[in-house]
Design a protein around this motif. Structure first.
Motif, mmCIF file in Angstrom:
data_model
loop_
_atom_site.group_PDB
_atom_site.id
_atom_site.type_symbol
_atom_site.label_atom_id
_atom_site.label_comp_id
_atom_site.label_asym_id
_atom_site.label_seq_id
_atom_site.Cartn_x
_atom_site.Cartn_y
_atom_site.Cartn_z
ATOM 1 N N GLU A 497 -28.309 -24.059 -58.035
ATOM 2 C CA GLU A 497 -27.974 -22.650 -58.292
ATOM 3 C C GLU A 497 -29.092 -21.991 -59.088
ATOM 4 O OE1 GLU A 497 -25.765 -19.264 -57.856
ATOM 5 O OE2 GLU A 497 -25.381 -21.241 -56.994
ATOM 6 N N GLN A 498 -29.630 -22.697 -60.068
ATOM 7 C CA GLN A 498 -30.731 -22.133 -60.854
ATOM 8 C C GLN A 498 -31.972 -21.926 -59.990
ATOM 9 O OE1 GLN A 498 -31.447 -24.521 -64.320
ATOM 10 N NE2 GLN A 498 -29.278 -24.542 -64.936
ATOM 11 N N ARG A 499 -32.227 -22.890 -59.083
ATOM 12 C CA ARG A 499 -33.421 -22.737 -58.228
ATOM 13 C C ARG A 499 -33.268 -21.559 -57.286
ATOM 14 N NH1 ARG A 499 -35.149 -24.880 -53.184
ATOM 15 N NH2 ARG A 499 -37.425 -24.790 -53.053
ATOM 16 N N LEU A 500 -32.042 -21.398 -56.708
ATOM 17 C CA LEU A 500 -31.822 -20.242 -55.815
ATOM 18 C C LEU A 500 -32.020 -18.944 -56.587
ATOM 19 C CD1 LEU A 500 -28.722 -21.483 -53.797
ATOM 20 C CD2 LEU A 500 -31.080 -21.279 -53.028
ATOM 21 N N THR A 501 -31.600 -18.946 -57.857
ATOM 22 C CA THR A 501 -31.777 -17.743 -58.671
ATOM 23 C C THR A 501 -33.262 -17.448 -58.894
ATOM 24 O OG1 THR A 501 -29.679 -18.209 -59.761
ATOM 25 C CG2 THR A 501 -31.172 -16.658 -60.861
ATOM 26 N N GLY A 502 -34.065 -18.503 -59.090
ATOM 27 C CA GLY A 502 -35.492 -18.293 -59.360
ATOM 28 C C GLY A 502 -36.381 -18.491 -58.160
ATOM 29 N N ILE A 503 -35.830 -18.446 -56.912
ATOM 30 C CA ILE A 503 -36.655 -18.667 -55.710
ATOM 31 C C ILE A 503 -37.687 -17.581 -55.523
ATOM 32 C CG2 ILE A 503 -35.193 -17.440 -54.042
ATOM 33 C CD1 ILE A 503 -36.813 -20.870 -53.569
ATOM 34 N N ALA A 504 -37.371 -16.345 -56.052
ATOM 35 C CA ALA A 504 -38.319 -15.237 -55.907
ATOM 36 C C ALA A 504 -39.619 -15.544 -56.629
ATOM 37 C CB ALA A 504 -37.688 -13.942 -56.460
ATOM 38 N N ALA A 505 -39.530 -16.229 -57.766
ATOM 39 C CA ALA A 505 -40.760 -16.568 -58.505
ATOM 40 C C ALA A 505 -41.609 -17.544 -57.703
ATOM 41 C CB ALA A 505 -40.386 -17.153 -59.862
ATOM 42 N N GLU A 506 -40.992 -18.493 -56.982
ATOM 43 C CA GLU A 506 -41.765 -19.425 -56.154
ATOM 44 C C GLU A 506 -42.458 -18.688 -55.013
ATOM 45 O OE1 GLU A 506 -39.696 -22.824 -54.864
ATOM 46 O OE2 GLU A 506 -38.853 -23.313 -56.823
ATOM 47 N N LEU A 507 -41.727 -17.742 -54.363
ATOM 48 C CA LEU A 507 -42.359 -16.955 -53.290
ATOM 49 C C LEU A 507 -43.482 -16.094 -53.844
ATOM 50 C CD1 LEU A 507 -39.160 -15.868 -51.306
ATOM 51 C CD2 LEU A 507 -40.802 -17.628 -50.686
ATOM 52 N N ALA A 508 -43.309 -15.516 -55.030
ATOM 53 C CA ALA A 508 -44.344 -14.654 -55.610
ATOM 54 C C ALA A 508 -45.593 -15.443 -55.962
ATOM 55 C CB ALA A 508 -43.793 -13.956 -56.864
ATOM 56 N N ALA A 509 -45.416 -16.734 -56.271
ATOM 57 C CA ALA A 509 -46.582 -17.552 -56.615
ATOM 58 C C ALA A 509 -47.504 -17.767 -55.429
ATOM 59 C CB ALA A 509 -46.116 -18.891 -57.184
ATOM 60 N N GLN A 510 -46.994 -17.560 -54.214
ATOM 61 C CA GLN A 510 -47.796 -17.756 -52.993
ATOM 62 C C GLN A 510 -48.487 -16.466 -52.527
ATOM 63 O OE1 GLN A 510 -45.071 -19.373 -50.148
ATOM 64 N NE2 GLN A 510 -44.563 -21.168 -51.418
ATOM 65 N N LEU A 511 -48.247 -15.325 -53.199
ATOM 66 C CA LEU A 511 -48.825 -14.031 -52.780
ATOM 67 C C LEU A 511 -50.291 -13.946 -53.178
ATOM 68 C CD1 LEU A 511 -45.889 -11.621 -53.759
ATOM 69 C CD2 LEU A 511 -46.417 -12.557 -51.495
ATOM 70 N N SER A 512 -51.075 -13.269 -52.333
ATOM 71 C CA SER A 512 -52.490 -12.988 -52.607
ATOM 72 C C SER A 512 -52.762 -11.525 -52.265
ATOM 73 C CB SER A 512 -53.403 -13.895 -51.781
ATOM 74 O OG SER A 512 -53.146 -15.250 -52.086
ATOM 75 N N ASP A 513 -53.646 -10.913 -53.043
ATOM 76 C CA ASP A 513 -53.968 -9.509 -52.793
ATOM 77 C C ASP A 513 -54.571 -9.353 -51.406
ATOM 78 O OD1 ASP A 513 -53.045 -8.847 -55.265
ATOM 79 O OD2 ASP A 513 -55.019 -8.953 -56.235
#
Length: 998
Positions: A497-513
């Motif tokens: 449940e905690q990981r699903l809550t913070g999944i957005a941070a994992e996706l954001a870590a893969q972003l590049s300008d």
């Protein structure tokens, strides 16, 4: 499989013998088994299962076998028995089983336990008779299981459709459905595949890590060999790039070591050249010093020789006189030998004459020889007298023997008479002992029959007590494992449940300008989410999931062990009963003591019989001895008279031959000694005369030899002689003096020795020190060169070993990657497995899909076309997918969970599911035809219309030549179904009645 006849005796609620004719019941296709609650309807089904598998269905087996199956209404002398006649795989068989039976003893009081019995017979249609096949429990069990193609659990689920089980199956979750389907379809082999792949993954991972660890260990060894000139890569075993880094570092270390080897080789060559020059200088100095010492030693020896010249000349004169005396030495030796021989002969003659009487003192050799001949002639005349003397001694011995035999016969006769007087009492006592031992042997045989059952029951009781303790411990372990599994599951769910809550941070870590977002597609990311404190990543979630799985597997293992312990406890309780272990131990101990006492008495039987037989033989021997004694007494009288007459004649002859001595032997010994002494004295006298003549001749030859050698007297020649040792010593002194004188003259005449003596003394110690210093420098240079060579060789060896290890590790890494992918796929943890479905669940899902299709064909008729069962692969909650079961309502067009069905709907849906499952399991078991089915209860929840539709479906089974037995106490079914088997309950036990069977 078709049932024909069932007979039960003293089984369950049936106190007597009851028989069921299934052929008559099955003729109608549908029959009813009814009766009041507790009458024994289910016991009929238990009897069928027990006849086939030796045990009743799991929910009802209780103690399992033995006394728990026996009817409380049965007479004590009636044994529990179940007989089932059936046709399976085209063969008509009859199975008879009797559980263990505690029956009254045939003799005495108490009970004894008979072992379980099993018979299997087959009907021979050609001969019209039954033939026996086997009486072995194991063989019969294997034969029945092979013919039916089903285990006991499958049979009870498919043929004896149990009440309530399929309703629970409809409402169960995926895990519970998986366990039931796994038991029915035996998918353990697929679970074994999962387990095997997981084990292979762990094994290959371990092998790769071990290979990397060995490679890193070789790198450490290369670093030790190269000193501090090699830097190791900062990588752990299993990390990529470790092999390349180790090989590169090894190449640098090998190059550095070879440069050091070249430098040490140059140093060694220079040191060896310096050592050679110092060695040559040392050799020259040592040679000059040796020559100087040689000249000085020769001068000293020459002075000593000049001082001893007089002694040398005296020794030469002594040696010349000894050589002349050597010509007289043979005559001296001959005279000495003759004198010694004359002394020995004279001494021997004196000793021989001293032993003779005085009248022979003046006799010569001839007179002594004549006296010896006369004594020998007289000795020869005593042979006849000696024979008579020996015969007289024999006669005396025979007379003594007759007297001894007479006394022995008298004692024997007296002993025999005394023994025979008490014969009757002895025989009666021995006969009583034989009869007592025979009675003890009979009692021991009776007790031996009771010993083994008592020991077995005691062993079972002890095992029962131990298993009771094990059961308590197992229950506690299961409770602890269940709590641990729940805690692990809760922890995993919280982390997920905690990981699903913070999944957005994992996706954001893969972003590049400039790169598009994988979610929205935008190339600008003005406010990406950031990881907060306590963020849970995928690895943490997977560790929690793995911990939950391990806890769940441990819980399942504890539950399985608890079931095994409970089954063992039930079996032990069935065999031991409720009697306390202490009481059983006392009974067994008392029985053992009685048996030991009886056996000890029986052991005396053979000995008593043998003593009686020996006493009879002794009686016969004593009677025969008494008769023989009388015969010998009569014979001894005549024998004694003959001996007395012969003894008188021989005594007269001996008195004449002995003379004044006591015996002929004494007279013969006297003459023999006299003859020997006279003969020895005559020989000694002749030898003394010969020795005196030889001594006289030796004196004459010695005087002549001394005169010719130049000596005035023989004694002067004897004094000049030297013994061999003195002669050799004198000759050695002369030879040594001459040799030393010649050697000294030769040394003093040498030119190089004289030239060296004229030079000043040399310093050898300084030259040796210079040579030692050069040798030490060579050793140091050689040691350094050898160390550099060994370093190069060790680095080459370790580098080759590391390269070979890298080549071996390449296929291991490939195998590990391949096995890891397969293991993750079959375990449902791989990303490629979208539905997270395990291999075993996948196979069970296919079976469940077949069951749902087969059940729908009947459910449509039972529900008037309203309901359809469908299989679902959707995931339920957070679990895995594959074992979902839904019902489609044609009235609403919606698909819903089977748990939403009403009570009546749940019954006919579960009945349809049970019939469909029976069809699928039958096909899975190899197409074994099931012609007889039983349905246990549940019809009371149906209305009239639904009941008619359900009965129509069941009645339609006759199209496949099946017969269905309904177990129910619903009154309305008695009007609708004509073929009935009624169970009537009474005080003396239940009885069976068949109705409507023609």
């Amino acid at each position: 499989m078709r049932l024909h006849r069932l007979a039960v005796t003293a089984f369950g609620p049936f106190g007597g013998t009851q028989t069921v004719d299934f052929d008559a019941l099955s003729a109608a296709g549908l029959f009813l088994l009814h009766g009041p609650t507790g009458a024994g309807k289910t016991s009929v089904l238990d009897a069928v299962c027990y006849a086939l598998y030796g045990s009743v269905p799991g929910a009802r087996q209780g103690g399992g076998q033995g006394t728990t199956l026996r009817s409380d209404h049965a007479a004590p002398a009636t044994r529990t028995e179940v007989t089932l006649e059936l046709t399976v795989a085209g063969r008509r068989l009859e199975v008879t089983r009797q559980p263990p039976w505690e029956r009254p003893k045939k003799r005495g009081t108490g009970t004894t336990v008979d072992k379980a019995q099993t018979w299997l017979r087959e009907y021979d249609a050609a001969a019209g008779t039954w033939k026996d096949l086997s009486r072995s429990h194991q063989e019969i069990g294997e034969e029945i299981t092979q013919l039916l193609g089903m285990s006991r659990e499958q049979f009870c689920q498919v043929v004896l459709l149990p009440q309530g089980d399929f309703a629970r199956f409809l409402r169960a979750d995926a895990e519970a459905r998986g366990k039931l389907l796994g038991r029915l379809f035996d998918t353990r082999r697929f679970a074994d595949v999962e387990k095997r792949l997981a084990e292979r993954r762990r094994a290959t991972e371990t092998r790769v890590r071990d290979g990397d660890a060995a490679l890193l260990a070789d790198a450490h060894r290369m670093q030790q060999a190269a000193g501090e000139a090699m830097e190791l890569p900062e990588l752990a075993p299993g990390e990529p790039g470790l092999a390349e880094a180790v090989l590169s570092a090894a190449a640098v270390a090998r190059s550095t070591a070879r440069e050091q080897l070249t430098v040490t080789a140059c140093r060694l060559a220079a040191a060896e050249s310096a050592q050679a020059a110092s060695g040559r200088a040392l050799d020259d100095v040592r040679e000059l010093a040796r020559l100087q010492r040689r000249f000085a030693d020769a001068r000293e020896k020459a002075a000593r020789l000049e001082q001893g010249a007089d002694a040398y000349r005296q020794a030469q004169a002594l040696m010349e006189r000894a050589r002349k005396a050597e010509a007289v030495a043979p005559a001296l030796d001959l005279r000495e030998s003759a004198e010694a021989e004359h002394r020995r002969a004279a001494d021997a003659e004196a000793r021989a004459r001293a032993l003779l009487p005085e009248r022979f003192a003046a006799e010569g050799a001839a007179g002594l020889a004549a006296a010896a001949r006369r004594a020998a002639e007289e000795l020869g005349g005593l042979d006849s007298a000696r024979r008579a003397e020996r015969r007289l001694a024999e006669l005396h011995a025979e007379r003594i023997g007759l007297d001894r035999q007479e006394r022995a016969d008298a004692d024997l006769l007296q002993e025999a008479e005394a023994w025979l007087d008490g014969w009757e009492e002895t025989r009666a006592a021995l006969q009583d002992r034989v009869e007592t031992a025979q009675r003890a042997a009979s009692l021991a045989e009776q007790l031996a029959v009771r010993r083994e059952p008592a020991r077995q029951r005691l062993t079972a009781a002890r095992l029962r007590d131990q298993l009771a303790e094990d059961t308590e411990r197992a229950v506690e372990q299961v409770r602890s494992a269940q709590q641990a599994a729940l805690r692990a599951q809760q922890h995993w769910l919280e982390l997920k449940e905690q990981r699903l809550t913070g999944i957005a941070a994992e996706l954001a870590a893969q972003l590049s300008d400039g790169e598009p977002c994988s979610v929205c597609g935008a190339t600008e990311h003005p406010a990406p989410a950031r990881k907060v404190a306590g963020h849970v990543d995928r690895e943490a979630e997977e560790r929690a999931l793995a911990a939950y799985r391990r806890a769940d597997e441990e819980r399942a293992g504890h539950e399985q062990r608890l079931g095994v312990v409970r089954e063992a406890l039930a079996a032990a309780t069935a065999e031991a009963g409720d009697t306390p272990t202490g009481q059983l131990a006392r009974e067994a101990e008392e029985l053992e003591q009685q048996y030991a006492h009886a056996r000890g008495g029986a052991a005396e039987l053979h000995a008593a019989q043998e003593r009686l037989r020996q006493a009879g033989q002794e009686h016969e021997r004593r009677v025969a001895a008494r008769q023989e004694t009388a015969v010998r007494a009569a014979a001894r009288v005549g024998h004694r008279e003959r001996l007395d007459r012969e003894r008188a004649a021989l005594q007269e002859e001996l008195d004449h031959a002995r003379g004044a001595l006591d015996s002929v032997a004494a007279r013969a010994a006297q003459l023999q000694r006299r003859t020997a002494l006279l003969t020895d004295a005559a020989d000694a006298a002749r030898a003394a005369e010969d020795a005196a003549q030889r001594l006289k001749d030796a004196d004459a030859r010695l005087a002549d030899a001394a005169f010719r050698a130049g000596f005035e007297t023989p004694q002067a020649a004897a004094d000049a002689l030297l013994d061999p040792a003195a002669h050799r010593a004198l000759q050695h002194r002369l030879d040594a003096w001459q040799t030393e004188e010649a050697a000294v003259r030769a040394v003093l005449a040498e030119a190089d020795t004289a030239a060296a003596a004229r030079q000043p003394p040399v310093d050898v110690e300084s030259a040796e020190q210079a040579a030692d210093l050069a040798a030490r420098r060579v050793r140091e240079a050689a040691s350094a060169h050898d160390a550099a060579g060994r370093r190069c060789a060790e680095l080459d060896r370790l580098s080759a070993r590391a390269a070979q290890a890298v080549r071996r590790l390449a296929p291991l890494r490939e195998e590990h990657d391949r096995v890891a992918r397969m293991a993750g796929l079959t375990a449902g943890t791989s990303a490629d497995n979208e539905r997270r479905m395990r291999l075993e669940s996948y196979v069970l899902a296919a079976r469940l899909e077949q069951v749902a299709a087969a059940a729908t064909a009947r459910l449509l008729r039972m529900s008037s076309g309203r309901y359809t069962l469908v299989h679902s692969d959707d995931r339920t909650g957070r679990g895995r997918s594959g074992l979902g079961l839904h019902v489609v309502d044609a009235w609403t067009g919606r698909e819903r969970d089977t748990a939403t069905l009403s009570g009546g709907e749940t019954f006919f849906a579960s009945l349809a599911l049970a019939l469909g499952l029976a069809d699928v399991v039958t096909d899975e078991a190899g197409g074994v035809r099931l012609d007889t089915l039983f349905i246990d209860e549940g019809f009371g929840s149906l209305d009239d219309q639904t009941l008619d539709e359900v009965l129509d479906v069941l009645d339609a089974l006759r199209e496949r030549d099946r017969s269905v037995g309904i177990v129910s106490h619903v009154p309305d079914l008695r009007r609708r179904i004509h073929a009935q088997l009624e169970v009537v309950k009474g005080r003396s036990g239940s009885v069976l009645r068949q109705r409507g069977t023609g």
